[in-house]
Design a protein around this motif. Structure first.
Motif, PDB file in Angstrom:
ATOM      1  N   SER A  72     -21.208-136.131  20.198  1.00  0.00           N
ATOM      2  CA  SER A  72     -19.857-135.617  20.381  1.00  0.00           C
ATOM      3  C   SER A  72     -19.728-134.520  19.483  1.00  0.00           C
ATOM      4  CB  SER A  72     -18.949-136.749  20.015  1.00  0.00           C
ATOM      5  OG  SER A  72     -18.891-136.896  18.913  1.00  0.00           O
ATOM      6  N   GLN A  73     -20.536-134.056  18.565  1.00  0.00           N
ATOM      7  CA  GLN A  73     -19.968-132.874  17.610  1.00  0.00           C
ATOM      8  C   GLN A  73     -20.343-131.735  18.116  1.00  0.00           C
ATOM      9  OE1 GLN A  73     -18.616-133.161  14.533  1.00  0.00           O
ATOM     10  NE2 GLN A  73     -18.379-135.569  15.220  1.00  0.00           N
ATOM     11  N   ARG A  74     -19.695-130.540  18.152  1.00  0.00           N
ATOM     12  CA  ARG A  74     -20.172-129.493  18.729  1.00  0.00           C
ATOM     13  C   ARG A  74     -21.317-128.709  18.269  1.00  0.00           C
ATOM     14  NH1 ARG A  74     -17.348-123.774  17.348  1.00  0.00           N
ATOM     15  NH2 ARG A  74     -18.555-122.323  18.704  1.00  0.00           N
ATOM     16  N   PHE A  75     -21.821-128.947  17.099  1.00  0.00           N
ATOM     17  CA  PHE A  75     -23.303-128.391  16.521  1.00  0.00           C
ATOM     18  C   PHE A  75     -24.358-129.184  16.396  1.00  0.00           C
ATOM     19  CE2 PHE A  75     -19.632-125.962  14.435  1.00  0.00           C
ATOM     20  CZ  PHE A  75     -19.816-124.877  14.827  1.00  0.00           C
ATOM     21  N   THR A  76     -24.167-130.482  16.814  1.00  0.00           N
ATOM     22  CA  THR A  76     -25.264-131.364  16.766  1.00  0.00           C
ATOM     23  C   THR A  76     -25.493-132.068  18.337  1.00  0.00           C
ATOM     24  OG1 THR A  76     -23.858-133.086  16.133  1.00  0.00           O
ATOM     25  CG2 THR A  76     -24.928-132.027  14.354  1.00  0.00           C
ATOM     26  N   LYS A  77     -24.542-131.631  19.139  1.00  0.00           N
ATOM     27  CA  LYS A  77     -24.815-132.501  20.531  1.00  0.00           C
ATOM     28  C   LYS A  77     -26.027-132.323  21.020  1.00  0.00           C
ATOM     29  CE  LYS A  77     -21.905-129.015  22.914  1.00  0.00           C
ATOM     30  NZ  LYS A  77     -21.039-128.827  23.844  1.00  0.00           N
ATOM     31  N   LEU A  78     -26.705-131.185  20.900  1.00  0.00           N
ATOM     32  CA  LEU A  78     -27.960-130.680  21.633  1.00  0.00           C
ATOM     33  C   LEU A  78     -29.119-131.275  21.021  1.00  0.00           C
ATOM     34  CD1 LEU A  78     -27.145-127.357  23.009  1.00  0.00           C
ATOM     35  CD2 LEU A  78     -26.922-129.334  24.165  1.00  0.00           C
ATOM     36  N   ILE A  79     -29.119-131.769  19.874  1.00  0.00           N
ATOM     37  CA  ILE A  79     -30.506-132.203  19.197  1.00  0.00           C
ATOM     38  C   ILE A  79     -30.738-133.521  19.948  1.00  0.00           C
ATOM     39  CG2 ILE A  79     -31.276-133.412  17.243  1.00  0.00           C
ATOM     40  CD1 ILE A  79     -29.265-131.886  15.529  1.00  0.00           C
ATOM     41  N   PRO A  80     -32.023-133.564  20.351  1.00  0.00           N
ATOM     42  CA  PRO A  80     -32.705-134.565  20.920  1.00  0.00           C
ATOM     43  C   PRO A  80     -32.794-135.792  20.123  1.00  0.00           C
ATOM     44  CG  PRO A  80     -33.948-132.690  21.306  1.00  0.00           C
ATOM     45  CD  PRO A  80     -33.116-132.198  20.456  1.00  0.00           C
ATOM     46  N   ILE A  81     -32.339-136.930  20.671  1.00  0.00           N
ATOM     47  CA  ILE A  81     -32.292-138.142  19.921  1.00  0.00           C
ATOM     48  C   ILE A  81     -33.044-139.467  20.703  1.00  0.00           C
ATOM     49  CG2 ILE A  81     -30.925-140.108  18.814  1.00  0.00           C
ATOM     50  CD1 ILE A  81     -28.611-138.185  18.645  1.00  0.00           C
ATOM     51  N   MET A  82     -33.975-139.829  19.858  1.00  0.00           N
ATOM     52  CA  MET A  82     -34.937-140.926  20.472  1.00  0.00           C
ATOM     53  C   MET A  82     -34.462-142.267  19.821  1.00  0.00           C
ATOM     54  SD  MET A  82     -39.010-141.951  20.262  1.00  0.00           S
ATOM     55  CE  MET A  82     -39.554-140.532  20.811  1.00  0.00           C
ATOM     56  N   ALA A  83     -33.993-143.221  20.589  1.00  0.00           N
ATOM     57  CA  ALA A  83     -33.601-144.637  20.195  1.00  0.00           C
ATOM     58  C   ALA A  83     -34.906-145.521  19.836  1.00  0.00           C
ATOM     59  CB  ALA A  83     -32.726-145.235  21.111  1.00  0.00           C
ATOM     60  N   LEU A  84     -34.985-145.849  18.643  1.00  0.00           N
ATOM     61  CA  LEU A  84     -36.144-146.670  18.301  1.00  0.00           C
ATOM     62  C   LEU A  84     -35.816-147.957  17.767  1.00  0.00           C
ATOM     63  CD1 LEU A  84     -38.621-144.654  15.846  1.00  0.00           C
ATOM     64  CD2 LEU A  84     -39.106-145.309  18.111  1.00  0.00           C
ATOM     65  N   THR A  85     -36.030-148.847  18.360  1.00  0.00           N
ATOM     66  CA  THR A  85     -35.499-150.312  18.156  1.00  0.00           C
ATOM     67  C   THR A  85     -36.504-151.400  18.344  1.00  0.00           C
ATOM     68  OG1 THR A  85     -33.446-151.731  18.548  1.00  0.00           O
ATOM     69  CG2 THR A  85     -34.270-150.459  20.333  1.00  0.00           C
ATOM     70  N   ALA A  86     -36.234-152.550  17.970  1.00  0.00           N
ATOM     71  CA  ALA A  86     -37.175-153.734  18.693  1.00  0.00           C
ATOM     72  C   ALA A  86     -36.378-154.420  19.958  1.00  0.00           C
ATOM     73  CB  ALA A  86     -37.018-154.912  17.395  1.00  0.00           C
ATOM     74  N   SER A  87     -35.085-153.907  20.263  1.00  0.00           N
ATOM     75  CA  SER A  87     -34.425-154.599  21.494  1.00  0.00           C
ATOM     76  C   SER A  87     -35.128-153.888  22.716  1.00  0.00           C
ATOM     77  CB  SER A  87     -32.904-154.269  21.396  1.00  0.00           C
ATOM     78  OG  SER A  87     -32.439-154.679  20.135  1.00  0.00           O
ATOM     79  N   THR A  88     -35.587-155.077  23.390  1.00  0.00           N
ATOM     80  CA  THR A  88     -36.316-154.676  24.715  1.00  0.00           C
ATOM     81  C   THR A  88     -35.420-154.962  25.739  1.00  0.00           C
ATOM     82  OG1 THR A  88     -37.548-156.886  24.793  1.00  0.00           O
ATOM     83  CG2 THR A  88     -38.636-155.071  23.665  1.00  0.00           C
ATOM     84  N   ASP A  89     -34.306-155.523  25.770  1.00  0.00           N
ATOM     85  CA  ASP A  89     -33.519-155.904  26.873  1.00  0.00           C
ATOM     86  C   ASP A  89     -32.926-154.708  27.563  1.00  0.00           C
ATOM     87  OD1 ASP A  89     -30.122-155.981  26.006  1.00  0.00           O
ATOM     88  OD2 ASP A  89     -31.845-156.175  24.322  1.00  0.00           O
ATOM     89  N   LYS A  90     -32.786-154.717  28.977  1.00  0.00           N
ATOM     90  CA  LYS A  90     -32.386-153.625  29.927  1.00  0.00           C
ATOM     91  C   LYS A  90     -30.792-153.165  29.192  1.00  0.00           C
ATOM     92  CE  LYS A  90     -31.169-154.191  33.786  1.00  0.00           C
ATOM     93  NZ  LYS A  90     -31.008-154.567  35.604  1.00  0.00           N
ATOM     94  N   GLU A  91     -30.107-154.146  28.861  1.00  0.00           N
ATOM     95  CA  GLU A  91     -28.554-153.892  28.349  1.00  0.00           C
ATOM     96  C   GLU A  91     -28.890-152.773  27.042  1.00  0.00           C
ATOM     97  OE1 GLU A  91     -29.758-156.863  29.035  1.00  0.00           O
ATOM     98  OE2 GLU A  91     -28.656-157.221  30.706  1.00  0.00           O
ATOM     99  N   SER A  92     -29.523-152.986  26.151  1.00  0.00           N
ATOM    100  CA  SER A  92     -29.842-152.199  24.948  1.00  0.00           C
ATOM    101  C   SER A  92     -30.194-150.856  25.519  1.00  0.00           C
ATOM    102  CB  SER A  92     -30.851-152.734  23.866  1.00  0.00           C
ATOM    103  OG  SER A  92     -30.046-153.948  23.475  1.00  0.00           O
ATOM    104  N   VAL A  93     -31.338-150.610  26.210  1.00  0.00           N
ATOM    105  CA  VAL A  93     -31.767-149.200  26.781  1.00  0.00           C
ATOM    106  C   VAL A  93     -30.448-148.602  27.482  1.00  0.00           C
ATOM    107  CG1 VAL A  93     -33.428-148.328  28.448  1.00  0.00           C
ATOM    108  CG2 VAL A  93     -34.212-150.366  27.294  1.00  0.00           C
ATOM    109  N   ILE A  94     -29.917-149.238  28.231  1.00  0.00           N
ATOM    110  CA  ILE A  94     -28.735-148.444  29.097  1.00  0.00           C
ATOM    111  C   ILE A  94     -27.837-148.146  28.012  1.00  0.00           C
ATOM    112  CG2 ILE A  94     -26.837-148.956  30.702  1.00  0.00           C
ATOM    113  CD1 ILE A  94     -28.777-150.894  32.252  1.00  0.00           C
ATOM    114  N   LYS A  95     -27.420-149.097  27.089  1.00  0.00           N
ATOM    115  CA  LYS A  95     -26.265-148.551  26.293  1.00  0.00           C
ATOM    116  C   LYS A  95     -26.575-147.389  25.361  1.00  0.00           C
ATOM    117  CE  LYS A  95     -23.319-150.797  22.511  1.00  0.00           C
ATOM    118  NZ  LYS A  95     -23.100-152.153  21.727  1.00  0.00           N
TER     119      LYS A  95
END
Length: 136
Positions: A72-95
């Motif tokens: 949501s920040q003007r200067f950081t919104k275009l930095i690619p982010i990869m979520a790394l987590t132990a959560s494998t449920d579809k809801e966490s991926v979608i969230k």
């Protein structure tokens, strides 16, 4: 020039292991164990960070909120982010994706897959930075 990757994970062992894998492939890493610091670091190093690797479940401020804040920040919104987590449920991926994550990888992960995905996100980051220069 080495690409700068911000690793955000509340478990020090995870930060060290991920950092070691990335450094072995020539990446430079910044590490933090909490989401609030990650948000501040993303602003401080906004022009240098190529990719952020964000754990989703942390005690202080969850990764979902941190991703949404960075995106949501003007200067950081275009930095690619990869979520790394132990959560494998579809809801966490979608969230995570609805929060603004650009990719998602579950722990434990294959180091080769991590490198491949980070490399691809770095290419996207490079393109965005070049486009931003042209657009100014």
């Amino acid at each position: 020039m080495s690409k700068l990757i911000l690793i955000v994970d509340d478990e020090e062992i995870n930060r060290e292991m991920i950092g070691s894998v990335l450094e072995d492939f020539g990446y430079t890493v910044l590490k933090t164990g909490d989401a609030k610091t990650a948000i501040n670091m993303s602003l401080e190093y906004k022009e240098k960070i190529s990719v952020i690797l964000m754990d989703l479940v942390m005690p202080d401020n969850d990764g979902f909120l941190a991703i949404a804040t960075i995106k949501s920040q003007r200067f950081t919104k275009l930095i690619p982010i990869m979520a790394l987590t132990a959560s494998t449920d579809k809801e966490s991926v979608i969230k995570a994706m609805n929060s603004g994550a650009d990719d998602y990888l579950t722990k434990p992960f294959d180091p080769d897959e991590l490198i491949y995905r980070v490399h691809n996100l770095c290419k996207i980051s490079d393109f965005i930075k070049r486009w931003d220069v042209i657009a100014k």
